[in-house]
Design a protein around this motif. Structure first.
Motif, PDB file in Angstrom:
ATOM      1  N   PHE A 133       0.850  -1.181   0.000  1.00  8.93           N
ATOM      2  CA  PHE A 133       0.000   0.000   0.000  1.00  8.93           C
ATOM      3  C   PHE A 133       0.892   1.240   0.000  1.00  8.93           C
ATOM      4  N   GLY A 134       0.741   2.056  -1.037  1.00 11.74           N
ATOM      5  CA  GLY A 134       1.574   3.238  -1.208  1.00 11.74           C
ATOM      6  C   GLY A 134       0.862   4.505  -0.771  1.00 11.74           C
ATOM      7  N   TYR A 135       1.654   5.463  -0.346  1.00 11.99           N
ATOM      8  CA  TYR A 135       1.122   6.734   0.135  1.00 11.99           C
ATOM      9  C   TYR A 135       2.032   7.849  -0.363  1.00 11.99           C
ATOM     10  N   ALA A 136       1.462   8.823  -1.049  1.00 12.73           N
ATOM     11  CA  ALA A 136       2.258   9.912  -1.606  1.00 12.73           C
ATOM     12  C   ALA A 136       2.831  10.791  -0.499  1.00 12.73           C
ATOM     13  N   VAL A 137       4.141  11.043  -0.564  1.00 17.75           N
ATOM     14  CA  VAL A 137       4.822  11.857   0.440  1.00 17.75           C
ATOM     15  C   VAL A 137       5.608  12.969  -0.247  1.00 17.75           C
ATOM     16  N   ALA A 138       5.835  14.037   0.501  1.00 22.00           N
ATOM     17  CA  ALA A 138       6.553  15.191  -0.051  1.00 22.00           C
ATOM     18  C   ALA A 138       8.065  14.983  -0.071  1.00 22.00           C
ATOM     19  N   ASP A 139       8.553  14.037   0.757  1.00 21.40           N
ATOM     20  CA  ASP A 139       9.990  13.811   0.882  1.00 21.40           C
ATOM     21  C   ASP A 139      10.324  12.333   0.669  1.00 21.40           C
ATOM     22  N   PRO A 140      10.137  11.829  -0.539  1.00 22.51           N
ATOM     23  CA  PRO A 140      10.307  10.394  -0.788  1.00 22.51           C
ATOM     24  C   PRO A 140      11.713   9.864  -0.523  1.00 22.51           C
ATOM     25  N   GLU A 141      12.701  10.740  -0.478  1.00 22.04           N
ATOM     26  CA  GLU A 141      14.061  10.268  -0.213  1.00 22.04           C
ATOM     27  C   GLU A 141      14.221   9.716   1.202  1.00 22.04           C
ATOM     28  N   ARG A 142      13.236   9.905   2.056  1.00 19.78           N
ATOM     29  CA  ARG A 142      13.292   9.411   3.433  1.00 19.78           C
ATOM     30  C   ARG A 142      12.628   8.044   3.606  1.00 19.78           C
ATOM     31  N   GLY A 144      11.106   4.011   1.891  1.00 18.76           N
ATOM     32  CA  GLY A 144      11.142   2.997   0.860  1.00 18.76           C
ATOM     33  C   GLY A 144      10.103   3.365  -0.177  1.00 18.76           C
ATOM     34  N   ILE A 145      10.508   3.425  -1.438  1.00 18.10           N
ATOM     35  CA  ILE A 145       9.649   3.957  -2.490  1.00 18.10           C
ATOM     36  C   ILE A 145       9.355   2.875  -3.526  1.00 18.10           C
ATOM     37  N   GLY A 146       8.097   2.826  -3.951  1.00 14.91           N
ATOM     38  CA  GLY A 146       7.693   1.888  -4.987  1.00 14.91           C
ATOM     39  C   GLY A 146       7.264   2.608  -6.250  1.00 14.91           C
ATOM     40  N   GLU A 147       7.580   2.015  -7.381  1.00 15.54           N
ATOM     41  CA  GLU A 147       7.161   2.536  -8.681  1.00 15.54           C
ATOM     42  C   GLU A 147       6.246   1.502  -9.324  1.00 15.54           C
ATOM     43  N   VAL A 148       5.124   1.934  -9.851  1.00 17.78           N
ATOM     44  CA  VAL A 148       4.152   1.011 -10.430  1.00 17.78           C
ATOM     45  C   VAL A 148       3.864   1.379 -11.881  1.00 17.78           C
ATOM     46  N   ASP A 149       3.357   0.381 -12.631  1.00 16.94           N
ATOM     47  CA  ASP A 149       2.931   0.657 -13.997  1.00 16.94           C
ATOM     48  C   ASP A 149       1.450   1.046 -13.990  1.00 16.94           C
ATOM     49  N   SER A 150       0.861   1.189 -15.149  1.00 19.94           N
ATOM     50  CA  SER A 150      -0.524   1.663 -15.247  1.00 19.94           C
ATOM     51  C   SER A 150      -1.530   0.682 -14.660  1.00 19.94           C
ATOM     52  N   ASP A 151      -1.136  -0.577 -14.480  1.00 26.70           N
ATOM     53  CA  ASP A 151      -2.020  -1.591 -13.904  1.00 26.70           C
ATOM     54  C   ASP A 151      -1.800  -1.778 -12.405  1.00 26.70           C
ATOM     55  N   GLY A 152      -0.941  -0.962 -11.812  1.00 23.37           N
ATOM     56  CA  GLY A 152      -0.658  -1.083 -10.391  1.00 23.37           C
ATOM     57  C   GLY A 152       0.369  -2.137 -10.055  1.00 23.37           C
ATOM     58  N   SER A 156       9.520  -1.349  -9.509  1.00 21.78           N
ATOM     59  CA  SER A 156      10.802  -1.110  -8.841  1.00 21.78           C
ATOM     60  C   SER A 156      10.581  -0.801  -7.374  1.00 21.78           C
ATOM     61  N   LEU A 157      11.602  -1.118  -6.578  1.00 22.32           N
ATOM     62  CA  LEU A 157      11.626  -0.834  -5.141  1.00 22.32           C
ATOM     63  C   LEU A 157      12.966  -0.179  -4.817  1.00 22.32           C
ATOM     64  N   GLU A 158      12.920   0.917  -4.076  1.00 29.19           N
ATOM     65  CA  GLU A 158      14.155   1.593  -3.688  1.00 29.19           C
ATOM     66  C   GLU A 158      14.061   2.024  -2.226  1.00 29.19           C
ATOM     67  N   GLU A 159      15.139   1.857  -1.501  1.00 27.43           N
ATOM     68  CA  GLU A 159      15.195   2.298  -0.111  1.00 27.43           C
ATOM     69  C   GLU A 159      15.870   3.670  -0.030  1.00 27.43           C
ATOM     70  N   LYS A 160      15.123   4.663   0.416  1.00 23.96           N
ATOM     71  CA  LYS A 160      15.634   6.025   0.590  1.00 23.96           C
ATOM     72  C   LYS A 160      16.466   6.477  -0.624  1.00 23.96           C
ATOM     73  N   PRO A 161      15.869   6.488  -1.789  1.00 23.62           N
ATOM     74  CA  PRO A 161      16.626   6.810  -3.006  1.00 23.62           C
ATOM     75  C   PRO A 161      17.024   8.281  -3.075  1.00 23.62           C
ATOM     76  N   ALA A 162      18.216   8.535  -3.584  1.00 21.96           N
ATOM     77  CA  ALA A 162      18.663   9.920  -3.779  1.00 21.96           C
ATOM     78  C   ALA A 162      17.856  10.600  -4.877  1.00 21.96           C
ATOM     79  N   ARG A 163      17.463   9.807  -5.890  1.00 24.70           N
ATOM     80  CA  ARG A 163      16.643  10.319  -6.990  1.00 24.70           C
ATOM     81  C   ARG A 163      15.421   9.420  -7.138  1.00 24.70           C
ATOM     82  N   PRO A 164      14.388   9.671  -6.348  1.00 26.67           N
ATOM     83  CA  PRO A 164      13.212   8.797  -6.351  1.00 26.67           C
ATOM     84  C   PRO A 164      12.519   8.749  -7.707  1.00 26.67           C
ATOM     85  N   ARG A 165      12.072   7.557  -8.075  1.00 27.04           N
ATOM     86  CA  ARG A 165      11.338   7.382  -9.330  1.00 27.04           C
ATOM     87  C   ARG A 165       9.847   7.672  -9.161  1.00 27.04           C
TER      88      ARG A 165
END
Length: 289
Positions: A133-142, A144-152, A156-165
């Motif tokens: 379950f994802g939740y939009a945040v203003a500071d994604p670099e803090r 774990g971030i998930g990237e999804v396609d148009s079907d959900g 990709s999965l990234e932990e505290k990415p410097a350049r969040p996708r």
């Protein structure tokens, strides 16, 4: 579907509050913190629940919740001797999970939003793989971030990415099929010496069996791991309850609404706290129905 609440950890970010008490027993406005993640499982119609905590705190949770029967639940307990990672909860709970799918929720997370129960029930029905379950945040670099396609589908999965996708933080709520037990048993500890839930999720990602649901606008997700966050959560709950006249994470009411207990049992639970607004609220909703 089985449910697990991971209520372990030492709560060092909340010292000295947590030197002698589990952080999940601290109040969020008018209820212990653990009521909030427990209510998430109940809204998903999960009645068989395992609470995992540190050895020194398990008995406090048992004293608070018992075996769950007064709420129409079956609650069991297990110990996590050391905070060895979120994924260790799936190993500790392997026997409890048995041959069933499982929903894991972190004991310091607060969720609230319209239609949350229906969403959980829909997403946990016939699960094949994992649902995050994802939740939009203003500071994604803090986070774990998930990237999804148009079907959900998770791509990709990234932990505290410097350049969040993306800006979608992965919250502390995870739904898995029964294969997760074997997955968790076979991952290796990270450099921190912990079994990382991200590594579990990454296995499902590589198999093409990971989805992420965007909780969207109008939804609240709060992580209460710091004093400021704990206060903010209390203020959030206080504002909604006082303005709307409803209760958030009222376990007795949820049990009643879900049909786990009847109106008479709800009224009786309220009468035991009749000197408090909380108890009178339960008596009123039971009487109205």
């Amino acid at each position: 579907m089985k449910g697990i609440v991971l209520a372990g950890g030492s709560g060092t970010r909340l010292y000295p509050l947590t030197r002698a008490v589990s952080k999940q027993m601290l109040p969020v406005y008018n209820k212990p913190l653990i009521y909030y993640p427990l209510s998430v499982l109940m809204l998903g119609r999960i009645r068989n629940i395992l609470i995992i905590s540190s050895p020194q705190h398990v008995n406090a949770f048992r004293g608070l919740l018992g075996d769950g029967s007064r709420l129409g639940l079956n609650i069991e307990y297990a110990q996590q001797p050391e905070p060895n990672g979120i994924a260790e909860a799936l190993v500790i709970g392997a026997e409890f999970i048995g041959n069933d799918p499982v929903t894991l929720v972190l004991g310091d997370n607060v969720f609230h939003g319209p239609g949350f129960g229906r969403l959980l029930q829909a997403e946990s029905r016939d699960v094949d793989g994992c649902v995050l379950f994802g939740y939009a945040v203003a500071d994604p670099e803090r986070y774990g971030i998930g990237e999804v396609d148009s079907d959900g589908r998770l791509v990709s999965l990234e932990e505290k990415p410097a350049r969040p996708r993306s800006d979608l933080a992965i919250t502390g709520l995870y739904v898995y099929d029964n294969n997760v037990v074997d997955v968790a048993k076979n991952i290796l500890p990270s450099r921190r010496g912990e079994l990382e839930i991200t590594d579990v999720n990454r296995v499902y990602l590589e198999q093409g069996k990971a989805r992420m649901v965007n909780l969207g606008r109008g939804f609240a997700w709060l992580d209460t791991g710091t004093p400021d966050a704990l206060l903010q959560a209390s203020q959030f709950v206080q504002t909604l309850e006082q303005r709307q006249g409803v209760r958030i994470a009222c376990l007795e009411e949820i049990s009643f609404r879900m049909g786990f207990i009847d109106a008479g049992a709800c009224y009786e639970l309220g009468s035991q706290m009749s000197q408090m607004d909380y108890g009178r609220y339960l008596m009123e909703i039971a009487h109205q129905n």
